[in-house]
Design an enzyme around this catalytic site. Structure first.
Site, PDB file in Angstrom:
ATOM      1  N   GLU A  91       0.820  -1.209   0.000  1.00 30.69           N
ATOM      2  CA  GLU A  91       0.000   0.000   0.000  1.00 30.69           C
ATOM      3  C   GLU A  91       0.851   1.255   0.000  1.00 30.69           C
ATOM      4  OE1 GLU A  91      -3.243  -1.708   3.136  1.00 30.69           O
ATOM      5  OE2 GLU A  91      -2.508   0.335   3.353  1.00 30.69           O
ATOM      6  N   CYS A 104       2.974   8.419   1.936  1.00 28.28           N
ATOM      7  CA  CYS A 104       3.251   7.464   3.016  1.00 28.28           C
ATOM      8  C   CYS A 104       3.680   6.151   2.364  1.00 28.28           C
ATOM      9  CB  CYS A 104       1.985   7.272   3.849  1.00 28.28           C
ATOM     10  SG  CYS A 104       2.146   6.007   5.111  1.00 28.28           S
ATOM     11  N   CYS A 111       4.800  -7.426   8.089  1.00 26.68           N
ATOM     12  CA  CYS A 111       5.680  -6.944   9.150  1.00 26.68           C
ATOM     13  C   CYS A 111       5.817  -8.053  10.182  1.00 26.68           C
ATOM     14  CB  CYS A 111       5.110  -5.688   9.802  1.00 26.68           C
ATOM     15  SG  CYS A 111       6.152  -5.026  11.119  1.00 26.68           S
ATOM     16  N   CYS A 115       2.329  -6.205  16.195  1.00 25.96           N
ATOM     17  CA  CYS A 115       1.517  -5.410  17.127  1.00 25.96           C
ATOM     18  C   CYS A 115       0.055  -5.828  16.928  1.00 25.96           C
ATOM     19  CB  CYS A 115       1.685  -3.924  16.838  1.00 25.96           C
ATOM     20  SG  CYS A 115       3.418  -3.400  16.832  1.00 25.96           S
ATOM     21  N   CYS A 118      -2.647  -3.843  14.754  1.00 21.03           N
ATOM     22  CA  CYS A 118      -2.234  -3.379  13.427  1.00 21.03           C
ATOM     23  C   CYS A 118      -2.542  -4.426  12.359  1.00 21.03           C
ATOM     24  CB  CYS A 118      -0.739  -3.065  13.452  1.00 21.03           C
ATOM     25  SG  CYS A 118      -0.022  -2.789  11.822  1.00 21.03           S
ATOM     26  N   CYS A 347      -2.790   1.573   8.666  1.00 18.57           N
ATOM     27  CA  CYS A 347      -1.633   0.821   8.214  1.00 18.57           C
ATOM     28  C   CYS A 347      -1.993  -0.609   7.791  1.00 18.57           C
ATOM     29  CB  CYS A 347      -0.674   0.818   9.391  1.00 18.57           C
ATOM     30  SG  CYS A 347       0.798  -0.096   9.194  1.00 18.57           S
TER      31      CYS A 347
END
Ligand code: SAH
Ligand code: SF4
Length: 365
Positions: A91, A104, A111, A115, A118, A347
Site C-alpha cells: 500500500e 506514506c 511486518c 503489534c 495493526c 496501516c
C-alpha cells in the site's frame, strides 16, 4: 529481472562498465531515472539506440502495477494498492493537507513485529522491499502530480505540483529493513536529482535500539518518530511485542543518545485505545517517561479499529483529558485523526480488505 532503481549511482556506473560502455552512461541513466522519472528506456534520448534496447530487454524500471486506488470523500487522501513482480501487494498513500503533498510509503511486505492492533502485523512478514521498490512508490505519485492537468481527478490538489513530504509509516518496520530504506531515502534526498529535503522525511519505528543508534550516526537529517503506545513495559510488551527485547529504559536511553548526536527533536506516536492506554494515570506516567528528552512531541492518534482485533478507539473526551495532562507536563501534542478512516487507510488495512472476496471482485471488475 534487474530493477534499475535498485542501483546507486556508482553501481549504475559499474554496470555500464561491465556492459562495455563508458561509466558516464551510468550517470546519464541515473539522471533519467531519478530526476526525469522516466520509466521507459526508449525515452533516454541521449543514450545510443543499442543500449536503450538492451536496457529494455534486460532491466525493469517501474516494479509497481496499480491494482486498485481509493480516495476519501473529501479528496484529501488517495490510497493505492500495488502488485510487485513476485505477486506481493503493498500500500502507498498520498495525503493532501496543510499545503503539503505527503506520500506514506511501505518498506516491507507485511511486518514481523506483530503489534496486535495493526492490520499489517496480523499477517506476519513476507519479505523486505528492495531500495527500488521503496523509491518507486514516491516516484509513482510524483509522476502523477507533475502531470500538467486542469483535472485533479477529484483530489484537492492542483497540478502540476510535487511531492513535498515523505512519511515512512506504511507497511513494515523500516529499521528492520535498514539498508534498503536508507539507500532509498538517500536517493530521494539527493540534491542533484529528486532533491526532497531530508527534513521533510519522517521515519517511524517501533524502537529497534541498535538501529536507532546507527541512525544517529548517519549524515542524513531525517526526522524520527517512535511508536510508543504505552508508558510502561508491562503494557508495551503486549501492544508492541519487540518491547520485550528493547524495553523502555533501553529505548529511552538510546533516544537520549540519538538526541545528543543529532540535536533533533523526537516525535512519539500514541494510538489511543479505549480502556487500554488512555487513563489519566497513564498520561502522568508518560510525562515522567519522556522527561529525560528535550522538547518531546506526542502525536495522539485515535485507534483506527482493525477487523479481527478487539481494540477500540478512545472517546474524544478521554483523548482531550490525556492531552491536557501531557500539555500541563510540558509536552507538546497534536491529535491526528488518521486521514481517510473511511477508505480503510490505517496501516495495512486496504491490503487486508483486498483479501476479502467481495473486494477482490471489485478490483477485478
Ligand atoms: N512499523 C513502523 C511504521 C509503520 S506503522 C511503526 O510501527 O512505527 C505507522 C504507525 O501507524 C505506527 O505508529 C503504528 O503504531 C500505527 N498504527 C498501526 N495500526 C494502527 C491502527 N489500527 N490505528 C492507529 N494507528 C495504527
Ligand atoms: Fe509492524 Fe508497525 Fe504494524 Fe507494529 S505497528 S505490526 S511495527 S507495521
Amino acid at each position: 529481472m534487474l530493477n534499475l532503481l535498485d542501483l546507486t549511482r556508482s553501481q549504475l556506473r559499474d554496470l555500464m562498465r561491465t556492459w562495455g560502455q563508458p561509466a558516464y552512461r551510468g550517470d546519464q541513466i541515473y539522471q533519467w531515472l531519478h530526476k526525469n522519472l522516466v520509466t521507459d528506456p526508449e525515452h533516454m534520448t541521449n543514450l545510443p539506440k543499442a543500449l536503450r534496447q538492451r536496457l529494455a530487454a534486460e532491466a525493469l524500471i517501474n516494479p509497481l502495477e496499480l491494482l486498485f486506488q481509493v480516495d476519501d470523500a473529501r479528496g484529501e487522501t488517495r490510497k493505492a494498492l500495488f502488485r510487485l513482480p513476485d505477486g506481493s501487494t503493498i500500500e502507498v498513500v498520498l495525503m493532501l493537507y496543510d499545503k503539503r503533498r505527503t506520500v506514506c510509503i511501505s518498506t516491507q511486505v507485511g511486518c514481523g513485529i506483530g503489534c496486535p492492533f495493526c492490520a499489517t502485523g496480523m499477517g506476519g512478514l513476507t519479505r523486505n522491499l528492495s531500495p527500488g521498490e521503496i523509491i518507486a512508490q514516491v516516484h509513482w505519485f510524483e509522476r502523477w502530480l507533475r502531470q500538467e492537468s486542469p483535472d485533479s481527478e477529484g483530489l484537492a490538489v492542483q497540478r502540476p505540483s510535487r511531492v513535498t513530504n515523505i512519511v515512512v509509516m506504511g507497511m513494515g518496520e523500516p529499521l528492520a529493513n535498514y539498508d534498503a530504506t536508507m539507500q532509498a531515502l538517500r536517493a530521494l534526498a539527493d540534491p542533484e536529482t529528486f532533491a526532497l529535503s531530508a527534513r521533510n522525511i519522517t521515519l517511524s519505528t517501533v524502537g529497534l535500539v541498535p538501529k536507532i543508534l546507527r541512525l544517529a550516526q548517519e549524515d542524513l537529517p531525517i526526522r524520527l518518530a517512535v511508536s510508543l503506545h504505552a508508558p510502561t513495559d508491562r503494557l508495551r510488551n503486549k501492544l508492541v511485542p519487540i518491547n520485550k527485547r528493547y524495553h523502555l529504559p533501553k529505548l529511552m536511553d538510546a533516544l537520549v543518545r540519538y538526541q545528543e548526536a543529532t540535536r533533533r527533536r523526537v516525535t512519539f506516536e500514541y494510538a489511543m485505545m479505549q480502556g487500554i492506554n488512555d487513563s489519566a494515570e497513564q498520561a502522568h506516567l508518560l510525562v515522567d517517561l519522556l522527561a529525560p528528552l528535550h522538547r518531546p512531541h506526542v502525536n495522539l492518534i485515535p485507534l483506527n479499529p482493525t477487523p479481527g482485533s478487539p481494540y477500540q478507539p478512545s472517546s474524544p473526551a478521554m483523548i482531550r483529558r490525556f492531552q491536557q495532562i501531557l500539555e500541563a507536563g510540558g509536552i507538546t501534542t497534536t491529535v491526528r485523526l488518521r486521514r481517510g478512516v473511511e477508505i480503510s487507510a490505517g496501516c495495512g488495512q486496504l491490503r487486508q480488505a483486498a483479501q476479502q472476496p467481495d473486494v477482490l471482485q471489485f478490483i477485478h471488475g
